[in-house]
Design an enzyme around this catalytic site. Structure first.
Site, mmCIF file in Angstrom:
data_model
loop_
_atom_site.group_PDB
_atom_site.id
_atom_site.type_symbol
_atom_site.label_atom_id
_atom_site.label_comp_id
_atom_site.label_asym_id
_atom_site.label_seq_id
_atom_site.Cartn_x
_atom_site.Cartn_y
_atom_site.Cartn_z
ATOM 1 N N HIS A 1 -18.345 -24.806 41.863
ATOM 2 C CA HIS A 1 -18.071 -24.324 40.512
ATOM 3 C C HIS A 1 -17.756 -22.837 40.601
ATOM 4 C CE1 HIS A 1 -20.383 -27.635 38.096
ATOM 5 N NE2 HIS A 1 -19.709 -28.146 39.117
ATOM 6 N N GLU B 1 -18.952 -20.283 39.156
ATOM 7 C CA GLU B 1 -20.122 -19.409 39.261
ATOM 8 C C GLU B 1 -20.656 -19.370 40.690
ATOM 9 O OE1 GLU B 1 -20.678 -21.614 35.230
ATOM 10 O OE2 GLU B 1 -19.659 -21.951 37.140
ATOM 11 N N CYS C 1 -23.506 -24.839 33.671
ATOM 12 C CA CYS C 1 -24.229 -26.111 33.739
ATOM 13 C C CYS C 1 -25.604 -25.876 34.368
ATOM 14 C CB CYS C 1 -23.425 -27.111 34.569
ATOM 15 S SG CYS C 1 -23.412 -26.739 36.344
ATOM 16 N N CYS D 1 -25.473 -24.428 37.997
ATOM 17 C CA CYS D 1 -25.076 -23.024 38.056
ATOM 18 C C CYS D 1 -26.155 -22.114 37.493
ATOM 19 C CB CYS D 1 -23.747 -22.830 37.342
ATOM 20 S SG CYS D 1 -22.382 -23.624 38.229
#
Length: 163
Positions: A57, A59, A87, A90
């Site tokens: 992701h 992040e 999410c 993360c």
């Protein structure tokens, strides 16, 4: 409501620039930058598709770059700017990296773990709070996502009609 400083808005624009790269390799347009003392120390866009990595992701990519660049895992004093509400995975990484502040663009009603579904960064049971605010350049972040998914639906419809 989010009332950004000019510095916050500038960094959210950098996160949006990162997000615009992700569709080039078929990924959802989410972008992130990590800043420390006026300097960008990490950047990332979603890379799950191109890397074949479920943890890639935006992040996580940006946190890894920031840790590598700073030579330490503890990112205390940093602010993470991301175009979509993080999410649970993360948020866990943000918390473990000791990021001090999170600014995100558009809320994620299905998996958002900052304010939407969960409030993990402010949950006192974790022993430490991370300041977080949403709505940073929200309209621009939402427009990127909507365009991406609209294009995907159009492409799917065309394939179904021709097949």
């Amino acid at each position: 409501m989010f009332y950004p400083t000019e510095r916050d808005a500038e960094r959210m624009r950098l996160a949006l620039d990162e997000a615009r790269r992700a569709p080039e390799w078929g990924d959802v347009p989410v972008g992130c930058v990590v800043a420390l003392d006026g300097e960008i120390v990490g950047r990332g866009a979603n890379r799950r598709e191109i890397d074949g990595d479920p943890t890639a992701h935006a992040e996580i990519v940006a946190l890894r770059e920031a840790a590598s660049r700073l030579g330490r895992w503890n990112l205390d004093g940093t602010t993470l700017y991301v175009t979509v509400e993080p999410c649970p995975m993360c948020v866990g990484a943000i918390w473990m990296a000791r990021v001090s502040r999170v600014v995100y663009g558009v809320a994620e009603p299905k998996t958002g773990a900052v304010h939407s579904q969960y409030e993990m960064l402010s949950d006192g049971r974790l022993g430490r709070h991370v300041a977080a605010v949403g709505g940073g350049l929200e309209d621009e972040a939402r427009a990127l996502l909507q365009a991406f998914f609209h294009e995907r639906r159009e492409g799917h419809a065309e394939r179904c009609e021709s097949g």
